[in-house]
Scaffold this motif. Structure first.
Motif, PDB file in Angstrom:
ATOM      1  N   ILE A 296       0.861  -1.179   0.000  1.00  0.00           N
ATOM      2  CA  ILE A 296       0.000   0.000   0.000  1.00  0.00           C
ATOM      3  C   ILE A 296       0.900   1.233   0.000  1.00  0.00           C
ATOM      4  O   ILE A 296       1.642   1.463   0.954  1.00  0.00           O
ATOM      5  CB  ILE A 296      -0.932   0.040   1.228  1.00  0.00           C
ATOM      6  N   ILE A 297       0.837   1.995  -1.077  1.00  0.00           N
ATOM      7  CA  ILE A 297       1.582   3.244  -1.162  1.00  0.00           C
ATOM      8  C   ILE A 297       0.667   4.346  -0.636  1.00  0.00           C
ATOM      9  O   ILE A 297      -0.435   4.540  -1.147  1.00  0.00           O
ATOM     10  CB  ILE A 297       2.012   3.553  -2.604  1.00  0.00           C
ATOM     11  N   LEU A 298       1.136   5.044   0.375  1.00  0.00           N
ATOM     12  CA  LEU A 298       0.325   6.060   1.048  1.00  0.00           C
ATOM     13  C   LEU A 298       0.981   7.422   0.959  1.00  0.00           C
ATOM     14  O   LEU A 298       2.189   7.550   1.159  1.00  0.00           O
ATOM     15  CB  LEU A 298       0.163   5.682   2.527  1.00  0.00           C
ATOM     16  N   SER A 299       0.188   8.427   0.672  1.00  0.00           N
ATOM     17  CA  SER A 299       0.643   9.806   0.803  1.00  0.00           C
ATOM     18  C   SER A 299      -0.377  10.550   1.646  1.00  0.00           C
ATOM     19  O   SER A 299      -1.588  10.370   1.472  1.00  0.00           O
ATOM     20  CB  SER A 299       0.805  10.480  -0.553  1.00  0.00           C
ATOM     21  N   VAL A 300       0.126  11.357   2.553  1.00  0.00           N
ATOM     22  CA  VAL A 300      -0.738  12.119   3.442  1.00  0.00           C
ATOM     23  C   VAL A 300      -0.730  13.574   2.985  1.00  0.00           C
ATOM     24  O   VAL A 300       0.319  14.225   2.983  1.00  0.00           O
ATOM     25  CB  VAL A 300      -0.280  12.019   4.914  1.00  0.00           C
ATOM     26  N   ALA A 301      -1.889  14.045   2.593  1.00  0.00           N
ATOM     27  CA  ALA A 301      -2.027  15.447   2.196  1.00  0.00           C
ATOM     28  C   ALA A 301      -2.313  16.272   3.443  1.00  0.00           C
ATOM     29  O   ALA A 301      -3.235  15.960   4.196  1.00  0.00           O
ATOM     30  CB  ALA A 301      -3.170  15.601   1.190  1.00  0.00           C
ATOM     31  N   GLY A 302      -1.509  17.270   3.654  1.00  0.00           N
ATOM     32  CA  GLY A 302      -1.770  18.171   4.774  1.00  0.00           C
ATOM     33  C   GLY A 302      -3.056  18.939   4.524  1.00  0.00           C
ATOM     34  O   GLY A 302      -3.566  18.992   3.404  1.00  0.00           O
ATOM     35  N   LYS A 303      -3.590  19.509   5.567  1.00  0.00           N
ATOM     36  CA  LYS A 303      -4.818  20.283   5.416  1.00  0.00           C
ATOM     37  C   LYS A 303      -4.709  21.525   6.282  1.00  0.00           C
ATOM     38  O   LYS A 303      -4.405  21.425   7.474  1.00  0.00           O
ATOM     39  CB  LYS A 303      -6.037  19.464   5.825  1.00  0.00           C
TER      40      LYS A 303
END
Length: 141
Positions: free
Chosen positions: A33-40
């Motif tokens: 699972i390739i995950l990227s976390v987008a800041g908010k």
């Protein structure tokens, strides 16, 4: 060998070393699972809601680009899935690892110095400190 590996990415240029490690560690029937976390960001007295919404859209698009770019580095025969979530990086990485039943988190350290190291290093440190599963730290220079 691991059945499910979580591979967080921020789109930095260290993906090839991480892909190499993950490919060697994944079971034949495993999932990556390739995950990227987008800041908010949230609106404030200094920024309109419209501008904040636009910035958040850009952050999400960057995260989607990061996972797509990394996915292309894997052999198509492997079971690879991408995921983008919004939130704080370290907390989101550990939460997704738990929710998805991952056996291993593979995360990289950039080897940077100064402020860049402080910011990125804090994410890696929090993941290492709070993860309830194995974490492989790939050191990159």
């Amino acid at each position: 060998m691991y059945k499910k590996i979580l591979l967080p990415t921020d789109g930095s240029g260290y993906a090839e070393q991480e892909v190499d490690r993950v490919t060697k560690l994944i079971a034949d029937d495993g999932e990556i699972i390739i995950l990227s976390v987008a800041g908010k960001i949230t609106s404030s007295a200094f920024q309109s809601r419209k501008k904040v919404k636009k910035v958040n859209q850009v952050l999400k698009k960057e995260a989607e680009t990061a996972v797509s770019k990394m996915e292309k580095l894997f052999d198509p025969s492997l079971n690879v899935r991408t995921m983008v979530v919004t939130g704080f990086a370290a907390e989101s990485i550990n939460r997704v690892a738990e929710e998805e039943g991952a056996d291993l988190i593979v995360i990289s350290s950039s080897g940077k110095s100064g402020l860049h190291k402080f910011i990125l290093g804090s994410v890696v440190e929090k993941v290492l400190k709070n993860a309830e599963i194995d974490v492989l730290l790939v050191h990159n220079n």
